[in-house]
Structure formats: C-alpha cells, structure tokens
Design a protein around this motif. Sequence first.
Motif, PDB file in Angstrom:
ATOM      1  N   ILE A  24       8.071 -20.702   0.311  1.00  0.00           N
ATOM      2  CA  ILE A  24       6.640 -20.537   0.524  1.00  0.00           C
ATOM      3  C   ILE A  24       6.420 -19.153   1.136  1.00  0.00           C
ATOM      4  O   ILE A  24       7.232 -18.690   1.939  1.00  0.00           O
ATOM      5  N   SER A  25       5.353 -18.504   0.719  1.00  0.00           N
ATOM      6  CA  SER A  25       4.979 -17.208   1.266  1.00  0.00           C
ATOM      7  C   SER A  25       3.602 -17.346   1.906  1.00  0.00           C
ATOM      8  O   SER A  25       2.671 -17.860   1.290  1.00  0.00           O
ATOM      9  N   VAL A  26       3.501 -16.898   3.149  1.00  0.00           N
ATOM     10  CA  VAL A  26       2.256 -16.981   3.898  1.00  0.00           C
ATOM     11  C   VAL A  26       1.728 -15.560   4.091  1.00  0.00           C
ATOM     12  O   VAL A  26       2.452 -14.685   4.570  1.00  0.00           O
ATOM     13  N   SER A  27       0.470 -15.347   3.733  1.00  0.00           N
ATOM     14  CA  SER A  27      -0.137 -14.027   3.896  1.00  0.00           C
ATOM     15  C   SER A  27      -0.540 -13.818   5.346  1.00  0.00           C
ATOM     16  O   SER A  27      -1.545 -14.354   5.803  1.00  0.00           O
ATOM     17  N   LEU A  28       0.240 -13.025   6.056  1.00  0.00           N
ATOM     18  CA  LEU A  28      -0.046 -12.716   7.460  1.00  0.00           C
ATOM     19  C   LEU A  28      -1.252 -11.781   7.550  1.00  0.00           C
ATOM     20  O   LEU A  28      -2.195 -12.032   8.286  1.00  0.00           O
ATOM     21  N   ASN A  29      -1.194 -10.693   6.822  1.00  0.00           N
ATOM     22  CA  ASN A  29      -2.317  -9.768   6.615  1.00  0.00           C
ATOM     23  C   ASN A  29      -2.804  -8.985   7.808  1.00  0.00           C
ATOM     24  O   ASN A  29      -3.548  -8.018   7.634  1.00  0.00           O
ATOM     25  N   ALA A  30      -2.467  -9.337   9.029  1.00  0.00           N
ATOM     26  CA  ALA A  30      -2.955  -8.606  10.199  1.00  0.00           C
ATOM     27  C   ALA A  30      -2.068  -8.906  11.405  1.00  0.00           C
ATOM     28  O   ALA A  30      -1.473  -9.975  11.481  1.00  0.00           O
ATOM     29  N   PRO A  31      -2.026  -7.975  12.363  1.00  0.00           N
ATOM     30  CA  PRO A  31      -1.164  -8.168  13.523  1.00  0.00           C
ATOM     31  C   PRO A  31      -1.775  -8.973  14.668  1.00  0.00           C
ATOM     32  O   PRO A  31      -1.081  -9.294  15.628  1.00  0.00           O
ATOM     33  N   ASN A  32      -3.062  -9.307  14.559  1.00  0.00           N
ATOM     34  CA  ASN A  32      -3.707 -10.072  15.623  1.00  0.00           C
ATOM     35  C   ASN A  32      -4.969 -10.755  15.080  1.00  0.00           C
ATOM     36  O   ASN A  32      -5.410 -10.473  13.960  1.00  0.00           O
ATOM     37  N   ALA A  33      -5.530 -11.649  15.888  1.00  0.00           N
ATOM     38  CA  ALA A  33      -6.671 -12.450  15.438  1.00  0.00           C
ATOM     39  C   ALA A  33      -7.898 -11.600  15.110  1.00  0.00           C
ATOM     40  O   ALA A  33      -8.592 -11.860  14.124  1.00  0.00           O
ATOM     41  N   VAL A  70       2.332  -8.884   4.081  1.00  0.00           N
ATOM     42  CA  VAL A  70       1.148  -8.061   4.309  1.00  0.00           C
ATOM     43  C   VAL A  70       0.980  -7.155   3.105  1.00  0.00           C
ATOM     44  O   VAL A  70       1.920  -6.950   2.333  1.00  0.00           O
ATOM     45  N   VAL A  71      -0.207  -6.588   2.969  1.00  0.00           N
ATOM     46  CA  VAL A  71      -0.476  -5.633   1.891  1.00  0.00           C
ATOM     47  C   VAL A  71      -0.231  -4.226   2.420  1.00  0.00           C
ATOM     48  O   VAL A  71      -0.525  -3.925   3.575  1.00  0.00           O
ATOM     49  N   ASP A  72       0.271  -3.366   1.559  1.00  0.00           N
ATOM     50  CA  ASP A  72       0.680  -2.026   1.978  1.00  0.00           C
ATOM     51  C   ASP A  72      -0.461  -1.078   2.357  1.00  0.00           C
ATOM     52  O   ASP A  72      -0.221   0.080   2.677  1.00  0.00           O
ATOM     53  N   VAL A  73      -1.690  -1.554   2.383  1.00  0.00           N
ATOM     54  CA  VAL A  73      -2.809  -0.699   2.789  1.00  0.00           C
ATOM     55  C   VAL A  73      -3.004  -0.680   4.310  1.00  0.00           C
ATOM     56  O   VAL A  73      -3.786   0.109   4.824  1.00  0.00           O
ATOM     57  N   LEU A  74      -2.313  -1.544   5.028  1.00  0.00           N
ATOM     58  CA  LEU A  74      -2.386  -1.521   6.490  1.00  0.00           C
ATOM     59  C   LEU A  74      -1.731  -0.249   7.016  1.00  0.00           C
ATOM     60  O   LEU A  74      -0.837   0.317   6.383  1.00  0.00           O
ATOM     61  N   ALA A  75      -2.155   0.168   8.198  1.00  0.00           N
ATOM     62  CA  ALA A  75      -1.524   1.308   8.861  1.00  0.00           C
ATOM     63  C   ALA A  75      -0.060   0.967   9.150  1.00  0.00           C
ATOM     64  O   ALA A  75       0.264  -0.201   9.393  1.00  0.00           O
ATOM     65  N   ARG A  96       3.590  -6.296   0.394  1.00  0.00           N
ATOM     66  CA  ARG A  96       3.116  -6.377  -0.987  1.00  0.00           C
ATOM     67  C   ARG A  96       2.390  -5.094  -1.373  1.00  0.00           C
ATOM     68  O   ARG A  96       1.632  -4.553  -0.578  1.00  0.00           O
ATOM     69  N   ALA A  97       2.583  -4.646  -2.591  1.00  0.00           N
ATOM     70  CA  ALA A  97       1.847  -3.486  -3.108  1.00  0.00           C
ATOM     71  C   ALA A  97       0.436  -3.930  -3.466  1.00  0.00           C
ATOM     72  O   ALA A  97       0.245  -4.953  -4.111  1.00  0.00           O
ATOM     73  N   CYS A  98      -0.540  -3.165  -3.036  1.00  0.00           N
ATOM     74  CA  CYS A  98      -1.942  -3.503  -3.302  1.00  0.00           C
ATOM     75  C   CYS A  98      -2.283  -3.286  -4.763  1.00  0.00           C
ATOM     76  O   CYS A  98      -3.019  -4.062  -5.344  1.00  0.00           O
ATOM     77  N   PHE A  99      -1.772  -2.232  -5.350  1.00  0.00           N
ATOM     78  CA  PHE A  99      -2.105  -1.939  -6.756  1.00  0.00           C
ATOM     79  C   PHE A  99      -0.857  -1.842  -7.592  1.00  0.00           C
ATOM     80  O   PHE A  99       0.166  -1.514  -7.202  1.00  0.00           O
TER      81      PHE A  99
END
Length: 99
Positions: A24-33, A70-75, A96-99
Amino acid sequence: TNGLANLIHKVQVIDALVGKVDAISVSLNAPNAKRYVEICHPAFGEQSFQAMLDFTKYAKDQIPAVTMSVVDVLAPEEIEACRAIAEEIGVGFRVRACF
C-alpha cells in the motif's frame, strides 16, 4: 491512498485489506498538518494529517509493504522532512514525479 479511509468510513479499513493486498502507498504530501491542509484541502481539516499518519502506522503492522510518498514539486527541505516522517514511522518513502 490518501490515508483518510478511517475518517471517511469510521472503521479501521486496513483490517479488511489484510491478506488481500501485499503493498500500500499512502500519499503523505506535506511535512505537517498546516501544509497538508494547504496542499490537499481535506474535508476533515487539520485532523486529517494525524489520521493519515495513524492509518500508516497501523498499516505497517498489517500489510507487508507500506510506502509513503510525496510529489516532487515540494521544496527540498519539505521533501526531506517528509522522508524523516516515513523513516520515523518505519515505512518506505518515494518521491513521485508530478509530470
């Protein structure tokens, strides 16, 4: 998954997946709430971030392979903070690569 199934269905969803899925893969997407809400706009607000972390922590003990991503567009510093979260939980991490 976005890791919010337990909030949505009000039950521990992972229990229904045991023996049926091996990864299973969970999209974390951010370092905090706060950033999670800014990026994902979850219907459940800031509690969504902790719910997603709790979902992942439970999943790692029930599903053979668990990864957070996470997506690679994050800092870069946000990506590294997310990597640290995945390591602390004890699951894999993928950018993950965004594009």
